[in-house]
Design a protein around this motif. Sequence first.
Motif, mmCIF file in Angstrom:
data_model
loop_
_atom_site.group_PDB
_atom_site.id
_atom_site.type_symbol
_atom_site.label_atom_id
_atom_site.label_comp_id
_atom_site.label_asym_id
_atom_site.label_seq_id
_atom_site.Cartn_x
_atom_site.Cartn_y
_atom_site.Cartn_z
ATOM 1 N N GLN A 33 5.943 -0.958 -9.870
ATOM 2 C CA GLN A 33 5.988 -0.506 -8.479
ATOM 3 C C GLN A 33 7.371 0.047 -8.130
ATOM 4 O OE1 GLN A 33 4.572 -4.284 -6.892
ATOM 5 N NE2 GLN A 33 2.702 -3.291 -6.120
ATOM 6 N N THR A 34 8.406 -0.612 -8.628
ATOM 7 C CA THR A 34 9.773 -0.128 -8.382
ATOM 8 C C THR A 34 10.003 1.217 -9.064
ATOM 9 O OG1 THR A 34 10.612 -2.387 -8.173
ATOM 10 C CG2 THR A 34 12.217 -0.658 -8.691
ATOM 11 N N GLU A 35 9.535 1.337 -10.301
ATOM 12 C CA GLU A 35 9.708 2.579 -11.051
ATOM 13 C C GLU A 35 8.929 3.724 -10.403
ATOM 14 O OE1 GLU A 35 9.394 4.105 -15.716
ATOM 15 O OE2 GLU A 35 8.922 2.033 -15.182
ATOM 16 N N LEU A 36 7.694 3.456 -9.995
ATOM 17 C CA LEU A 36 6.873 4.491 -9.383
ATOM 18 C C LEU A 36 7.429 4.887 -8.020
ATOM 19 C CD1 LEU A 36 4.443 6.338 -9.393
ATOM 20 C CD2 LEU A 36 3.024 4.407 -8.657
ATOM 21 N N GLU A 37 7.933 3.929 -7.261
ATOM 22 C CA GLU A 37 8.541 4.258 -5.969
ATOM 23 C C GLU A 37 9.721 5.209 -6.163
ATOM 24 O OE1 GLU A 37 10.247 1.946 -1.977
ATOM 25 O OE2 GLU A 37 9.958 0.858 -3.851
ATOM 26 N N LEU A 66 -2.158 -2.688 -12.375
ATOM 27 C CA LEU A 66 -1.224 -1.561 -12.442
ATOM 28 C C LEU A 66 -1.910 -0.267 -12.001
ATOM 29 C CD1 LEU A 66 0.373 -2.486 -15.877
ATOM 30 C CD2 LEU A 66 1.601 -2.445 -13.695
ATOM 31 N N PHE A 67 -3.138 -0.077 -12.439
ATOM 32 C CA PHE A 67 -3.902 1.120 -12.081
ATOM 33 C C PHE A 67 -4.130 1.175 -10.576
ATOM 34 C CE2 PHE A 67 -8.028 3.221 -11.345
ATOM 35 C CZ PHE A 67 -7.835 4.432 -12.010
ATOM 36 N N GLU A 68 -4.564 0.082 -9.994
ATOM 37 C CA GLU A 68 -4.857 0.064 -8.565
ATOM 38 C C GLU A 68 -3.591 0.270 -7.743
ATOM 39 O OE1 GLU A 68 -6.865 -3.687 -8.290
ATOM 40 O OE2 GLU A 68 -8.855 -2.770 -8.482
ATOM 41 N N ALA A 69 -2.482 -0.314 -8.185
ATOM 42 C CA ALA A 69 -1.218 -0.110 -7.479
ATOM 43 C C ALA A 69 -0.781 1.350 -7.558
ATOM 44 C CB ALA A 69 -0.137 -1.015 -8.072
ATOM 45 N N THR A 70 -1.013 1.950 -8.695
ATOM 46 C CA THR A 70 -0.653 3.360 -8.874
ATOM 47 C C THR A 70 -1.424 4.238 -7.901
ATOM 48 O OG1 THR A 70 -0.179 2.996 -11.219
ATOM 49 C CG2 THR A 70 -0.628 5.258 -10.541
ATOM 50 N N ARG A 71 -2.718 4.023 -7.800
ATOM 51 C CA ARG A 71 -3.557 4.829 -6.904
ATOM 52 C C ARG A 71 -3.149 4.620 -5.441
ATOM 53 N NH1 ARG A 71 -7.632 7.738 -9.988
ATOM 54 N NH2 ARG A 71 -9.081 7.570 -8.242
ATOM 55 N N ALA A 72 -2.872 3.380 -5.088
ATOM 56 C CA ALA A 72 -2.524 3.092 -3.693
ATOM 57 C C ALA A 72 -1.174 3.706 -3.321
ATOM 58 C CB ALA A 72 -2.497 1.581 -3.471
ATOM 59 N N LEU A 76 0.291 11.979 -2.435
ATOM 60 C CA LEU A 76 -0.108 12.559 -3.709
ATOM 61 C C LEU A 76 -1.306 11.787 -4.262
ATOM 62 C CD1 LEU A 76 3.122 13.228 -3.529
ATOM 63 C CD2 LEU A 76 2.892 13.685 -5.957
ATOM 64 N N PRO A 77 -2.448 11.894 -3.624
ATOM 65 C CA PRO A 77 -3.604 11.113 -4.081
ATOM 66 C C PRO A 77 -4.073 11.570 -5.455
ATOM 67 C CG PRO A 77 -4.284 12.750 -2.486
ATOM 68 C CD PRO A 77 -2.787 12.778 -2.496
ATOM 69 N N ALA A 78 -4.768 10.677 -6.153
ATOM 70 C CA ALA A 78 -5.337 11.020 -7.451
ATOM 71 C C ALA A 78 -6.481 12.004 -7.247
ATOM 72 C CB ALA A 78 -5.839 9.773 -8.158
ATOM 73 N N VAL A 87 -17.728 9.623 -8.719
ATOM 74 C CA VAL A 87 -17.283 8.256 -8.956
ATOM 75 C C VAL A 87 -16.412 7.833 -7.782
ATOM 76 C CG1 VAL A 87 -16.026 6.732 -10.538
ATOM 77 C CG2 VAL A 87 -17.337 8.667 -11.452
ATOM 78 N N THR A 88 -16.674 6.659 -7.237
ATOM 79 C CA THR A 88 -15.898 6.172 -6.094
ATOM 80 C C THR A 88 -14.522 5.688 -6.557
ATOM 81 O OG1 THR A 88 -16.670 3.898 -6.313
ATOM 82 C CG2 THR A 88 -18.029 5.408 -4.983
ATOM 83 N N GLU A 89 -13.687 5.380 -5.590
ATOM 84 C CA GLU A 89 -12.355 4.845 -5.912
ATOM 85 C C GLU A 89 -12.484 3.566 -6.730
ATOM 86 O OE1 GLU A 89 -8.220 4.667 -6.061
ATOM 87 O OE2 GLU A 89 -9.559 6.304 -5.480
ATOM 88 N N ALA A 90 -13.397 2.685 -6.332
ATOM 89 C CA ALA A 90 -13.599 1.447 -7.096
ATOM 90 C C ALA A 90 -14.119 1.747 -8.495
ATOM 91 C CB ALA A 90 -14.563 0.525 -6.347
ATOM 92 N N GLY A 91 -14.954 2.786 -8.600
ATOM 93 C CA GLY A 91 -15.535 3.117 -9.889
ATOM 94 C C GLY A 91 -14.544 3.711 -10.867
ATOM 95 N N MET A 92 -13.502 4.381 -10.368
ATOM 96 C CA MET A 92 -12.536 5.009 -11.271
ATOM 97 C C MET A 92 -11.882 3.993 -12.203
ATOM 98 S SD MET A 92 -12.251 8.274 -11.294
ATOM 99 C CE MET A 92 -12.815 9.701 -10.352
#
Length: 392
Positions: A184-188, A231-237, A244-246, A373-378
Amino acid sequence: MPTAPIPAADLTVSPLALYVHWPFCVSKCPYCDFNSHVRDVVDQAAWRKALLADLRYEAAALPGRRLGSIFFGGGTPSLMPPETVAAVIDAATTYWAPEPDIEITLEANPSSVEAARFADLVRAGVNRVSLGLQALDDAALRFLGRAHDVTEGLGALATAQAAFARVSFDLIYARPGQRLSDWQTELERALSFGTEHLSLYQLTIEPGTRFATEAAAGRIVIPDGDSAADLFEATRAMTAAAGLPAYEISNHARPGAESRHNLVYWRYRDYAGIGPGAHGRRGGLATARHKKPENWMTAVDRNMHGAQIEELLPPADRATEALLMGLRLREGVDLARIARVGATTIDRLIDTPAADRLIAQGLLARNMDWLGVTEAGMLLLDAILPLVVRTD
């Protein structure tokens, strides 16, 4: 009996994309399974001549098309002489009428040596660069086998942002021992640089790579499924919150800044591929070049092109490819269009009972001929695709 190519109405309405593969790297990264090779000497004049011959062959097979994008991938195409880049762009935009806003992307390593060429690449016609930063942590960069450190990488990013109209960069996450808070720190930090596009990939252990050997010996352990999901869910959020949405499973962009070249692949439109190992799709034909650089060069010398495979795909295979690619996108797929591509019906494309179950679970959504595919499905995309896409 051979099948007919896809009807022109399904393919020529969209501009053509051109992929140019440059196979050479300074060194081979331990996670990389791409067609990349290390060579002490590269005859640049011979390579320029061969790429132009390969391009000429594709242009003759695809006359009268508009050109929407060019993508120089690799390997490390920022090692190409700018003169070669310019020659390919000039030839491509002569053979095909370029769109007024043609997107011309080049992948680059973030080294100071390669960044010094950025101004020359802009003059050659490149207007978008994709930087392989891969991490914003020096220890992680050493683990990933990268030649640059964070300081050098960020210097190259600053140079790129000053030179190019559009900039993207890659990061790899879900690295061994990486905690959620660390990522999260790196992505921020990555989001703070203000680029319009990010490609964010989970580390996967690919067969035949040095990491595969290390993993088999127990010297590398990547995060387990639950940790990777966090990690995936944090990235999308975080990317969505930053604007910059997926728009694809691993790609994030400001609205309107999506990679138009890659969207051609995911939307299953025509694209030409030249250079060693490059693939293409043209009018229902699957094309592939000789993979090893020396074999490709020999083929070009002999035949004036490097094609090894030119195979007319059965309609059912085309439809399957279109579904598998399109369901990676947040925008989903037009089932009626894909049914036309496959000369079939929607019910023969998808397993409707399985799709209905996934819809009830909130993993898929459908509206008449649209499926997505929904957000949950991704998060579960790899498991969903074989359940819903018919391959029989």
